[in-house]
Design a protein around this motif. Sequence first.
Motif, PDB file in Angstrom:
ATOM      1  N   THR A  62     -10.662   0.964  15.524  1.00 60.54           N
ATOM      2  CA  THR A  62     -10.332   0.376  14.465  1.00 60.54           C
ATOM      3  C   THR A  62      -8.818   0.204  14.488  1.00 60.54           C
ATOM      4  N   GLN A  64      -7.037  -0.409  16.923  1.00 60.73           N
ATOM      5  CA  GLN A  64      -6.525  -1.395  17.784  1.00 60.73           C
ATOM      6  C   GLN A  64      -7.024  -2.879  17.082  1.00 60.73           C
ATOM      7  N   THR A  65      -8.082  -2.892  16.580  1.00 64.14           N
ATOM      8  CA  THR A  65      -8.423  -4.041  15.739  1.00 64.14           C
ATOM      9  C   THR A  65      -7.558  -4.470  14.783  1.00 64.14           C
ATOM     10  N   LYS A  68      -3.977  -5.751  15.520  1.00 60.19           N
ATOM     11  CA  LYS A  68      -3.924  -6.694  15.859  1.00 60.19           C
ATOM     12  C   LYS A  68      -3.788  -7.949  14.909  1.00 60.19           C
ATOM     13  N   ASP A  69      -4.927  -7.698  13.964  1.00 62.44           N
ATOM     14  CA  ASP A  69      -5.441  -8.460  12.729  1.00 62.44           C
ATOM     15  C   ASP A  69      -4.355  -8.538  11.735  1.00 62.44           C
TER      16      ASP A  69
END
Length: 99
Positions: A62, A64-65, A68-69
């Motif tokens: 979560t 890492q995602t 980035k987002d």
Amino acid sequence: MGPFLLTNLLKPCLEAGAKSRVIFLMNLDYRKGSINLADLNSSSTYDPTTAFTQSQLANMLTVQTLAKDWAKNNITVNAVRPLILPTIKGAVITKNMSE
């Protein structure tokens, strides 16, 4: 799933800020985890250690995602592992794992 849901529910408030940060407190056991997509709730077989490492890995994924987002929205997402260290005078300080 709770940290993921809470963080996403807070996103509108975080976007309203000039520069926002989300910090996940992590345990290094995420490195031992694997995600059983067939049994996310450990309904068929439950082992506390396996459930914990799976949840820690899910949290790291979560982080890492979201990092980035959400960078395009000026929201920084990080994971830290709190560490308590004794000092010479008996007080305690908290140290970030990235130091």
